[in-house]
Enzyme design. Structure first.
Site, PDB file in Angstrom:
ATOM      1  N   GLU A  70      16.558  -6.320  11.413  1.00  0.00           N
ATOM      2  CA  GLU A  70      16.755  -4.868  11.549  1.00  0.00           C
ATOM      3  C   GLU A  70      18.253  -4.595  11.661  1.00  0.00           C
ATOM      4  O   GLU A  70      18.946  -5.186  12.476  1.00  0.00           O
ATOM      5  CB  GLU A  70      15.997  -4.343  12.782  1.00  0.00           C
ATOM      6  N   ASP A 119      12.866   2.498   3.244  1.00  0.00           N
ATOM      7  CA  ASP A 119      13.409   3.773   2.761  1.00  0.00           C
ATOM      8  C   ASP A 119      13.076   3.934   1.269  1.00  0.00           C
ATOM      9  O   ASP A 119      13.324   3.023   0.488  1.00  0.00           O
ATOM     10  CB  ASP A 119      14.923   3.812   2.977  1.00  0.00           C
ATOM     11  N   LYS A 123      15.816   9.458  -5.259  1.00  0.00           N
ATOM     12  CA  LYS A 123      16.640   9.883  -6.402  1.00  0.00           C
ATOM     13  C   LYS A 123      16.813   8.736  -7.397  1.00  0.00           C
ATOM     14  O   LYS A 123      17.075   7.595  -6.985  1.00  0.00           O
ATOM     15  CB  LYS A 123      18.028  10.332  -5.919  1.00  0.00           C
ATOM     16  N   ASP A 155       3.901   5.075   3.117  1.00  0.00           N
ATOM     17  CA  ASP A 155       3.219   6.360   2.990  1.00  0.00           C
ATOM     18  C   ASP A 155       3.669   7.055   1.707  1.00  0.00           C
ATOM     19  O   ASP A 155       3.138   8.112   1.362  1.00  0.00           O
ATOM     20  CB  ASP A 155       3.593   7.268   4.165  1.00  0.00           C
ATOM     21  N   TYR A 194       6.039   3.912  12.029  1.00  0.00           N
ATOM     22  CA  TYR A 194       5.999   4.925  10.961  1.00  0.00           C
ATOM     23  C   TYR A 194       4.568   5.124  10.459  1.00  0.00           C
ATOM     24  O   TYR A 194       4.145   6.233  10.173  1.00  0.00           O
ATOM     25  CB  TYR A 194       6.921   4.531   9.805  1.00  0.00           C
ATOM     26  N   GLU A 195       3.857   4.036  10.350  1.00  0.00           N
ATOM     27  CA  GLU A 195       2.465   4.095   9.871  1.00  0.00           C
ATOM     28  C   GLU A 195       1.623   4.987  10.784  1.00  0.00           C
ATOM     29  O   GLU A 195       0.860   5.843  10.323  1.00  0.00           O
ATOM     30  CB  GLU A 195       1.913   2.670   9.835  1.00  0.00           C
TER      31      GLU A 195
END
Ligand code: SAM
Length: 214
Positions: A70, A119, A123, A155, A194-195
């Site tokens: 991390e 992430d 773009k 997601d 996050y999940e």
């Protein structure tokens, strides 16, 4: 997301050097030696965030050794706290940029890589930053054992579709795919922070497991 500065983070990470590897580049080729059972397979999570996944996986699989990388110090302290709370001895954490895995790991050193809610870089001009861009796949292939696997959860439908195409163009083999993981209620699934957040909002969670040709 704005992160509050944690002035105690450096000391906390240093004091727990039995879990947080202080000189990770010197461990290249020797990661297994850090664990009580060096013969167990070595699994790597890139972007471990606050560590719910890696701490949970450590507890669930005592026959596997785990490394979580991390980048952000103020985030990895959360992962350290979870690993300490879980009392697991088969997890090590690394506060480093995982941009060039070949600097950290030798060829064939890792058995499995997890990319959890990476992430998405939506773009087009940022395609090269996506962790499933072919340059990253080539790094993963190098550090993984022949036939090594990657599990990706997200997601983000765009990143998921992009990744499936990228894996396929690279010649990887699709082992398993889910477009609504939580509807399947996999009892072995360990959710990430996050999940949990996205799932609570009703968003489907995508997961796939792919492997390199051996
Ligand atoms: N995996 C966690 C989860 O699912 O809850 C966190 C997901 S968060 C969207 C992405 C994480 O990857 C962040 O904690 C970020 O700091 C980390 N990250 C991004 N780029 C990284 C890099 N090059 N090396 C290591 N970690 C990175």
């Amino acid at each position: 997301m704005r992160l509050r500065n944690k002035p105690w983070a450096d000391d906390y990470l240093r004091e727990n050097n039995h879990i947080v590897v202080q000189e990770p580049f010197s461990m290249k080729g020797k990661w297994k030696e850090l664990f009580n059972d060096p013969d167990h397979p070595l699994h790597l999570e890139i972007g471990s965030g606050k560590g719910q996944f890696i701490a949970g996986m450590g507890a669930q699989h005592d026959d596997v050794n785990f490394i979580g990388v991390e980048l952000v110090k103020n985030v990895i302290v959360g992962a350290l706290k979870k690993v300490l709370e879980a009392g697991v001895e088969n997890v090590r954490l690394v506060n480093q940029d995982a941009n060039d895995l070949r600097e950290l790991f030798q060829s064939n050193e890792i058995d499995h890589i997890y990319l959890n809610f990476s992430d998405p870089w939506p773009k087009n001009r940022h395609e090269k930053r996506r962790l499933t861009f072919h340059t990253f796949l080539s790094q993963y292939e190098d550090v993984l054992v022949p036939g090594g696997e990657i599990t990706l959860k997200t997601d983000n439908k765009g990143l998921f579709e992009y990744s499936l195409v990228s894996f396929s163009e690279y010649g990887m083999i699709l082992e398993d795919v889910s477009v609504d993981l939580h509807a399947e209620e996999d009892p072995l699934n360990i959710s990430t922070e996050y999940e949990q957040k996205f799932s609570a909002k009703g968003q489907p969670i995508y997961r796939c497991r792919v492997r390199f040709q051996s």
